[in-house]
Enzyme design. Sequence first.
Site, short mmCIF file in Angstrom:
data_model
loop_
_atom_site.label_atom_id
_atom_site.label_comp_id
_atom_site.label_asym_id
_atom_site.label_seq_id
_atom_site.Cartn_x
_atom_site.Cartn_y
_atom_site.Cartn_z
N LYS A 1 -4.42 -8.38 -0.77
CA LYS A 1 -4.93 -7.48 0.27
C LYS A 1 -4.70 -6.04 -0.20
CE LYS A 1 -3.18 -5.45 3.70
NZ LYS A 1 -3.92 -4.21 3.40
N GLU B 1 8.45 -2.84 -3.64
CA GLU B 1 8.48 -1.54 -4.34
C GLU B 1 8.15 -0.50 -3.29
OE1 GLU B 1 9.53 -1.39 -7.20
OE2 GLU B 1 8.89 -3.11 -8.41
N CYS C 1 5.21 7.51 -5.99
CA CYS C 1 6.52 7.10 -5.46
C CYS C 1 7.66 7.70 -6.27
CB CYS C 1 6.60 5.59 -5.44
SG CYS C 1 6.20 4.85 -7.03
N GLU D 1 10.36 11.33 2.52
CA GLU D 1 9.40 11.35 1.44
C GLU D 1 8.19 12.18 1.88
OE1 GLU D 1 7.41 7.62 0.69
OE2 GLU D 1 7.55 7.91 -1.47
P1 NAD Z 1 1.84 1.61 3.58
O1 NAD Z 1 3.18 0.98 3.73
O2 NAD Z 1 1.29 2.30 4.74
O3 NAD Z 1 0.78 0.53 3.15
C1 NAD Z 1 0.94 -0.25 1.97
C2 NAD Z 1 0.13 -1.52 2.11
O4 NAD Z 1 0.71 -2.29 3.15
C3 NAD Z 1 -1.32 -1.30 2.50
O5 NAD Z 1 -2.12 -2.26 1.85
C4 NAD Z 1 -1.32 -1.56 3.99
O6 NAD Z 1 -2.55 -2.01 4.47
C5 NAD Z 1 -0.29 -2.66 4.08
N1 NAD Z 1 0.35 -2.79 5.39
C6 NAD Z 1 0.72 -1.84 6.26
N2 NAD Z 1 1.30 -2.40 7.33
C7 NAD Z 1 1.30 -3.74 7.14
C8 NAD Z 1 1.75 -4.86 7.88
N3 NAD Z 1 2.34 -4.71 9.07
N4 NAD Z 1 1.57 -6.08 7.36
C9 NAD Z 1 0.98 -6.24 6.15
N5 NAD Z 1 0.54 -5.23 5.42
C10 NAD Z 1 0.69 -3.98 5.90
O7 NAD Z 1 1.96 2.57 2.33
P2 NAD Z 1 0.83 3.48 1.72
O8 NAD Z 1 0.66 4.67 2.60
O9 NAD Z 1 -0.37 2.68 1.38
O10 NAD Z 1 1.49 3.93 0.32
C11 NAD Z 1 2.36 5.00 0.21
C12 NAD Z 1 3.79 4.53 0.13
O11 NAD Z 1 3.92 3.60 -0.92
C13 NAD Z 1 4.76 5.65 -0.18
O12 NAD Z 1 5.89 5.49 0.62
C14 NAD Z 1 5.09 5.41 -1.65
O13 NAD Z 1 6.36 5.89 -2.04
C15 NAD Z 1 5.04 3.93 -1.73
N6 NAD Z 1 4.80 3.53 -3.09
C16 NAD Z 1 5.81 2.89 -3.75
C17 NAD Z 1 5.63 2.52 -5.07
C18 NAD Z 1 6.70 1.83 -5.86
O14 NAD Z 1 6.40 1.24 -6.89
N7 NAD Z 1 7.95 1.88 -5.45
C19 NAD Z 1 4.42 2.79 -5.71
C20 NAD Z 1 3.44 3.44 -4.98
C21 NAD Z 1 3.63 3.79 -3.68
#
Ligand code: NAD
Length: 829
Positions: free
Chosen positions: A516, A595, A629, A723
């Site tokens: 997804k 992650e 991130c 963040e």
């Molecule tokens: P997000 O948590 O809003 O969404 C990430 C994914 O999770 C999306 O596909 C979203 O649709 C899904 N999602 C959200 N709520 C969900 C739920 N209840 N059930 C299932 N899936 C759900 O994050 P984002 O805004 O897409 O990404 C930014 C964040 O990701 C930042 O905090 C960044 O630091 C982090 N990030 C971490 C890494 C790493 O490797 N550590 C890499 C990139 C981004």
Amino acid sequence: MGVATLNLPWAVGRLGHHVRRALEGRRRWAWLGLALVVLCLAPALVSTYQLALLLALLSYVALASAWALFSGPTRYLSFATAAFYGVGAYTVFLATARLAWPLPVVAGAALAALLALGVGGLSLRLRGPYFAVLTFGLSELIRHVVLSYELRVTGTVGRILTVPFSLSRLYYGVLIIAALTVACAWLLRRSRWGIALIAIGGDEERSEVLGVRPTWIKIAVFAVSAAFIGATGAAMAPRLTYLEPQIAFNPLISFQTVIMALLGGTGRASGPVVGALFVGVISEVFLLQFRYVYMIILGVVLILTIVVLPHGITGWDTEEETGDVVRALRWAIVRRIPRRYAMPRNYQLFVDGAWQDAPGGRTFPDHNPPTGQVFAHIAAADADVARRAVVAAERAQTEWGELAPAERAGVVLKAAQIWDRRNDELEEVLTRETGAVAKKAKFEVGYCSELLRQAASLPYQVGGEVAPSNITGKVNYFMRKPVGVVSVISPWNFPYILTLRAVAPALALGNAVVLKPSEETPIVGGLLAGEIFEEAGLPPGVLNVIPCPRGAVEAVGDVMVGHPAVAVVSFTGSTATGQKLAEKAGRHLKRIVLELGGKSPLIVLADADLDLATSAAAFGAFFHQGQICMAVTRILVEAPIADRLASSLVEKVKTLEVGDPRDINTDIGPITSPTQLIKIKAHVEDAVAKGARVLIGGQSRGSYFEPTVLTGVTPAMRCYHEETFGPVVTLISVKDADEAIRLANDTTYGLSAGIITGDPDRGMALAGRIQAGMVHVNDSSVHDEPHAPFGGIKGSGLGRHGGKAAIEAFTEQRWVSLQTERRHYAFDH
Ligand code: NAD
């Protein structure tokens, strides 16, 4: 024996490149001043022929700069240039009898601007060939109206010859127009309007990038540039029409102008100047002698130039880049295919090997983040679709998991080849769907090519152990098996990498995947991966891609975590979502690799190389607008060099190009989502209200946020702990390395860190004291390699992706033993 050959295009490109460098480099004002002085003195210094040549060159500079002003990378092939030029020229014929020179020139400019306003109003919604047809038609109409008027009144040639002709006066008139045009082009390109204009040029959908109304910008700039072209036409009329009156409306003027601007590139003001110098010289030498051949050649050059060289030949910097032309040509052709063929705007779900609509035909809009406009319609998965996908994956996995390593590796390698073949398109779509700047797109797509190849090696790396046993005749085997079905949920910021780093190893290791992607990036975050693996020969059901809108993520996520067939969940995203999913996974006793977010420090010790520290900090903080991130969010610098680092960082930030993401020179593009932009603004406003000082940046412009450096940040401020996920970095002066380590660890996150020091041993010792999953000595905190264990501690996650860590994540250990002798059990009497 080698034969010396001259790579002419490259040589010409290099020459132009040097001219550009002079025009854009630090000493550009000195060069420009010198050139202006020489040009002002020219009539006294050079022969009449040379003066006429200079005059012609200046007029080309004015024309090409003005053309580039409104046309820019839109590549509108405007025959209107000839119309504007002609309006200026004919104004002179009609007005010289009544107005004193140089008033006819001003009148010519004004009339050309008026015509442009009319054409602009009519042609706002027109692109490419339609625009050319319309403006060509208009120019022809005007020409005939003016000619018939002239014939009735007195006769053009008679009028022309009445224009008092003075070469020096013409020369100075055109010099002023050329200087004003270049200055205007330069100012405009650097302004907010200019950036918006470039964005409009790149793509109509980006037209609202800066929150300004593109329509009005387009008309206004169109009119301004037409005024310059009209003025040039008026000033040059006596010279050109003396030779041939009709030339004023000859489309040759348009051809030449377009070629001049395209040869030099239109992204910067120096481009048209360089292009004009080339074409100007060539024209003056060849035009009069080989007129028709020249026009044919010009036409061919025009077509090739537009197709192959959006940045102009002087945009080439190295010989290797000339080799890119073939690739550029291929992609340029693809790009010109109408979008409905080149890029379907409706995307289906990929379940059980079939592309299909969602139940009830439901779709959700995929917005182009910088403009907010709909980029594509995506079939919207729901919980039922997710269940079907998991069941299909479970069914397909058994056979896939039993294939020989060579077969699984072969499919992943094939995917890598397809990935490389589609390289340019993948970059393009990434930029279009996410607003990523071209440099980031290039990096991300290139990285995935390595990632896929690394993943293809994994099937051969799955080892096992043969272990002794306490039981006589028993051999213990500890082996690794695929887990079965892996659910992958990925974010939007590095959609290719963060999707593929889970999907590719999971598949290579014999699992089936339900993916997804983020609702912000359904295409680059998943559907393209589906297409590529399908073409690579992955059996149906082994990879399923089920994007869904934000409103459905909870329900779809519940299935992807809770369904009994799912063995492992790989999640990359925010810490808040990660926590929710971890709770669900815990309830269902599922393994989950998380992650999550970060708040990465860059420690700069007093013995650091300042240049390295500045570059590492700027790259870490501002690459992809800080939406990483591992981004450097806190620079902890030892007091003795704090001020020097602050000022060198500010100077570095000033060199960063903010602009159209598609321009390869752009460093800072738009923020990907409006919500993200609001958060960044809120963090900076909160910090400033509580006493932080903005060293540079701090403002948003449309969907852009300036690269920002803050000092005086305290724990009371949001940006200290939370963040920000944007181009904002805080610079904190610390008294020594111990304080730096204390502050580095003063966060709930623990993803990555960097230490810059002249003493590598000390750096390595300090690295061990930082609470983070990854620490890079003498490097930025932003670093990743496909074979390295990537992941964080504390609030930044659980488990690792990458290299052997992927084997841990996506396989499970099984203990199989073989009893080779009859064993005696407790009940054997
Ligand atoms: P997000 O948590 O809003 O969404 C990430 C994914 O999770 C999306 O596909 C979203 O649709 C899904 N999602 C959200 N709520 C969900 C739920 N209840 N059930 C299932 N899936 C759900 O994050 P984002 O805004 O897409 O990404 C930014 C964040 O990701 C930042 O905090 C960044 O630091 C982090 N990030 C971490 C890494 C790493 O490797 N550590 C890499 C990139 C981004």
